[in-house]
Scaffold this motif. Structure first.
Motif, mmCIF file in Angstrom:
data_model
loop_
_atom_site.group_PDB
_atom_site.id
_atom_site.type_symbol
_atom_site.label_atom_id
_atom_site.label_comp_id
_atom_site.label_asym_id
_atom_site.label_seq_id
_atom_site.Cartn_x
_atom_site.Cartn_y
_atom_site.Cartn_z
ATOM 1 N N PRO A 346 4.769 -12.293 32.173
ATOM 2 C CA PRO A 346 3.579 -12.888 32.791
ATOM 3 C C PRO A 346 2.830 -11.868 33.636
ATOM 4 C CG PRO A 346 5.547 -14.241 33.166
ATOM 5 C CD PRO A 346 6.012 -12.932 32.616
ATOM 6 N N ALA A 347 1.584 -12.160 33.937
ATOM 7 C CA ALA A 347 0.787 -11.271 34.781
ATOM 8 C C ALA A 347 1.413 -11.146 36.165
ATOM 9 C CB ALA A 347 -0.636 -11.805 34.905
ATOM 10 N N THR A 348 1.266 -9.969 36.766
ATOM 11 C CA THR A 348 1.774 -9.727 38.115
ATOM 12 C C THR A 348 0.706 -9.021 38.944
ATOM 13 O OG1 THR A 348 2.732 -7.622 37.370
ATOM 14 C CG2 THR A 348 4.193 -9.545 37.394
ATOM 15 N N ARG A 349 0.825 -9.121 40.256
ATOM 16 C CA ARG A 349 -0.092 -8.417 41.140
ATOM 17 C C ARG A 349 0.184 -6.905 41.104
ATOM 18 N NH1 ARG A 349 -3.490 -12.218 41.351
ATOM 19 N NH2 ARG A 349 -3.137 -13.952 42.768
ATOM 20 N N LEU A 350 -0.869 -6.120 41.220
ATOM 21 C CA LEU A 350 -0.721 -4.671 41.388
ATOM 22 C C LEU A 350 -0.945 -4.354 42.860
ATOM 23 C CD1 LEU A 350 -0.307 -1.874 40.160
ATOM 24 C CD2 LEU A 350 -2.779 -1.755 39.795
ATOM 25 N N HIS A 351 0.111 -3.888 43.530
ATOM 26 C CA HIS A 351 0.012 -3.600 44.963
ATOM 27 C C HIS A 351 -0.277 -2.125 45.230
ATOM 28 C CE1 HIS A 351 1.261 -7.627 46.006
ATOM 29 N NE2 HIS A 351 2.320 -7.513 45.218
ATOM 30 N N ASP A 352 0.219 -1.268 44.373
ATOM 31 C CA ASP A 352 0.036 0.172 44.570
ATOM 32 C C ASP A 352 -1.059 0.673 43.629
ATOM 33 O OD1 ASP A 352 0.152 2.872 44.908
ATOM 34 O OD2 ASP A 352 2.238 3.109 44.270
ATOM 35 N N LEU A 353 -2.204 1.003 44.194
ATOM 36 C CA LEU A 353 -3.362 1.426 43.397
ATOM 37 C C LEU A 353 -3.490 2.942 43.301
ATOM 38 C CD1 LEU A 353 -5.992 -1.127 44.721
ATOM 39 C CD2 LEU A 353 -5.080 -1.037 42.416
ATOM 40 N N SER A 354 -2.466 3.664 43.746
ATOM 41 C CA SER A 354 -2.587 5.120 43.768
ATOM 42 C C SER A 354 -2.765 5.702 42.374
ATOM 43 C CB SER A 354 -1.360 5.742 44.445
ATOM 44 O OG SER A 354 -0.169 5.386 43.762
ATOM 45 N N SER A 355 -2.157 5.082 41.356
ATOM 46 C CA SER A 355 -2.315 5.601 39.995
ATOM 47 C C SER A 355 -3.720 5.365 39.466
ATOM 48 C CB SER A 355 -1.285 4.967 39.061
ATOM 49 O OG SER A 355 -1.510 3.578 38.928
ATOM 50 N N TRP A 356 -4.482 4.501 40.147
ATOM 51 C CA TRP A 356 -5.876 4.239 39.783
ATOM 52 C C TRP A 356 -6.840 4.960 40.720
ATOM 53 C CZ3 TRP A 356 -7.940 1.404 35.681
ATOM 54 C CH2 TRP A 356 -7.011 0.736 34.866
ATOM 55 N N GLY A 357 -6.354 5.935 41.461
ATOM 56 C CA GLY A 357 -7.236 6.769 42.273
ATOM 57 C C GLY A 357 -7.529 6.253 43.657
ATOM 58 N N ILE A 358 -6.783 5.229 44.123
ATOM 59 C CA ILE A 358 -7.013 4.679 45.459
ATOM 60 C C ILE A 358 -5.704 4.772 46.234
ATOM 61 C CG2 ILE A 358 -7.648 2.619 46.775
ATOM 62 C CD1 ILE A 358 -9.311 1.753 44.358
ATOM 63 N N ASP A 359 -5.656 5.631 47.255
ATOM 64 C CA ASP A 359 -4.398 5.834 47.970
ATOM 65 C C ASP A 359 -4.095 4.647 48.884
ATOM 66 O OD1 ASP A 359 -5.693 6.181 50.531
ATOM 67 O OD2 ASP A 359 -6.107 8.266 49.995
ATOM 68 N N GLU A 360 -2.891 4.627 49.419
ATOM 69 C CA GLU A 360 -2.425 3.465 50.162
ATOM 70 C C GLU A 360 -3.249 3.205 51.418
ATOM 71 O OE1 GLU A 360 -0.894 0.097 51.234
ATOM 72 O OE2 GLU A 360 -0.563 1.057 49.285
ATOM 73 N N GLN A 361 -3.666 4.259 52.132
ATOM 74 C CA GLN A 361 -4.454 4.045 53.338
ATOM 75 C C GLN A 361 -5.813 3.442 53.004
ATOM 76 O OE1 GLN A 361 -3.480 4.365 56.633
ATOM 77 N NE2 GLN A 361 -5.412 3.255 56.879
ATOM 78 N N ALA A 362 -6.437 3.945 51.930
ATOM 79 C CA ALA A 362 -7.722 3.381 51.508
ATOM 80 C C ALA A 362 -7.563 1.927 51.098
ATOM 81 C CB ALA A 362 -8.292 4.199 50.358
ATOM 82 N N ALA A 363 -6.483 1.610 50.384
ATOM 83 C CA ALA A 363 -6.234 0.227 49.971
ATOM 84 C C ALA A 363 -6.002 -0.659 51.193
ATOM 85 C CB ALA A 363 -5.032 0.177 49.030
ATOM 86 N N LYS A 364 -5.262 -0.135 52.162
ATOM 87 C CA LYS A 364 -5.002 -0.904 53.383
ATOM 88 C C LYS A 364 -6.302 -1.218 54.105
ATOM 89 C CE LYS A 364 -2.218 -0.728 57.617
ATOM 90 N NZ LYS A 364 -1.249 0.087 58.404
#
Length: 373
Positions: A346-364
């Motif tokens: 089933p579909a799941t949430r993506l919490h870590d976007l670093s592989s898509w070019g957005i680091d954790e601080q920017a996501a936060k």
């Protein structure tokens, strides 16, 4: 890298209904990494368990506010890392948001931008609302569906939404990926359900022009012929008959003990043949008829419900249906025997976007602003 021929292909799917998600599912089934972009409010309501259907299997999801400048900027950063975008808005909406084809291809020239609509990107009806039934209506397809003397009957939303829409979009993505291997450039795909539905009926214009296809419900393949129809059994179920060729018809009449039926090549005999078949099928239960025709070439099959189909011996032997998280559903198709398909979940949430070019601080920061969920 994941399994399947599309492993390594990254797809951004803007959340929508039916055809867009179906196209994304087709790609995810065969290994593509599909990230579905929902509204922030939808993600907030659902929490960490995405509201998802079979069409969302194998996908990761996030919520993004595309009406805010920061949300648009973030989507562009995701698109810079993507191979494909699936967009499902009415014509002009993506451009007004700042995420149209030219906006995204300016930062990623290799991007394939797939646009899924009912009417297409241009034409008098392009800006208007519609549903599957409307698209197959103006394609001419709906006029051909139904029994003689009755009104046209839409076959639920399979022809427009799924076959003419989502499947055609997935096919367009594969064409564009193949072309990109040669040119290095992306592509914009205008997948319109009205176009796709019309294309599915490519066999029939010549037949109509040559007088080989008449009014709805009077022809060989549309229940006009007794050799291609369904018949009720003694227990209220149905058998499907497709005994078109002479040798298959001969086997059917032999199995049913109806060798004295009149000549089927004379259409004047069709009502009498249909009545005899209907009476005969009413004499046994569906299970009894299944035994009669088991292993034969008569082209006669039981009409199974959606809950019965997964238990049919042929479907079980082929693995036509699979169970994912307790829900029985169709397995990926077609099968690439040397590649296999992606692992289904089933579909799941993506919490870590670093592989898509957005680091954790920017996501936060984005989460704190309510732009990302």
């Amino acid at each position: 890298m994941g399994k399947g021929p599309l492993a390594g292909v990254r797809v951004l799917e803007l959340a929508g209904l039916a055809p867009g998600p179906f196209a994304g599912m087709m790609l995810a089934d065969h290994g593509a990494e599909v990230l579905r972009v929902d509204r922030v409010s939808a993600v907030t309501r659902a929490g960490d368990q995405p509201s998802a259907t079979v069409l969302d299997r194998g996908k990761r999801t996030i919520g993004l506010d595309l009406k805010s400048p920061r949300g648009v900027e973030t989507f562009k950063r995701l698109a810079a890392e993507a191979d494909v975008v699936i967009e499902v808005f009415r014509p002009g909406v993506a451009e007004r948001l700042g995420i149209g084809p030219e906006d995204l291809r300016a930062i990623n020239p290799r991007l394939i931008y797939g646009r899924m609509t009912g009417w297409g990107q241009e034409g008098p009806l392009a800006p208007t609302a519609g549903h599957d039934i409307d698209y197959i209506a103006i394609s001419g397809v709906l006029s051909m569906l139904g029994r003689a003397g009755e009104k046209p009957t839409p076959p639920i939303n399979i022809l427009g939404d799924f076959a003419g829409g989502g499947l055609m979009l997935a096919y367009g993505v594969l064409l564009a990926l193949f072309e990109r291997e040669r040119t290095g450039r992306g592509q914009v795909i205008d997948a319109a359900m009205v176009d796709g539905a019309a294309l599915l009926f490519s066999m029939f214009p010549a037949m109509i022009a040559n007088g080989l296809w008449g009014e709805r419900g009077t022809n060989l393949l549309d229940t006009g012929s007794p050799m291609y129809d369904t018949y009720e059994t003694a227990d209220g179920d149905f058998m499907a008959v497709g005994s078109l060729e002479p040798q298959f018809w001969a086997e059917l009449v032999a199995k049913m003990g109806l060798e004295d039926l009149p000549d089927r090549d004379d259409r004047a005999n069709w009502p009498a043949i249909r009545a005899r078949l209907a009476d005969a099928f009413k004499s046994k239960t569906r299970a009894e008829w299944e035994k009669v025709f088991e292993g034969s070439d008569a082209c006669v099959s039981p009409v199974l419900s959606m809950s019965e189909a997964p238990e049919h011996p042929h479907n079980r032997a082929r693995g036509t249906f699979v169970e994912v998280a307790g829900l029985t559903q169709a397995a990926p198709a077609p099968r690439l025997l040397d590649s296999g398909h992606a692992d289904l979940a089933p579909a799941t949430r993506l919490h870590d976007l670093s592989s898509w070019g957005i680091d954790e601080q920017a996501a936060k920061d984005l989460r704190a602003e309510g732009v990302l969920a």
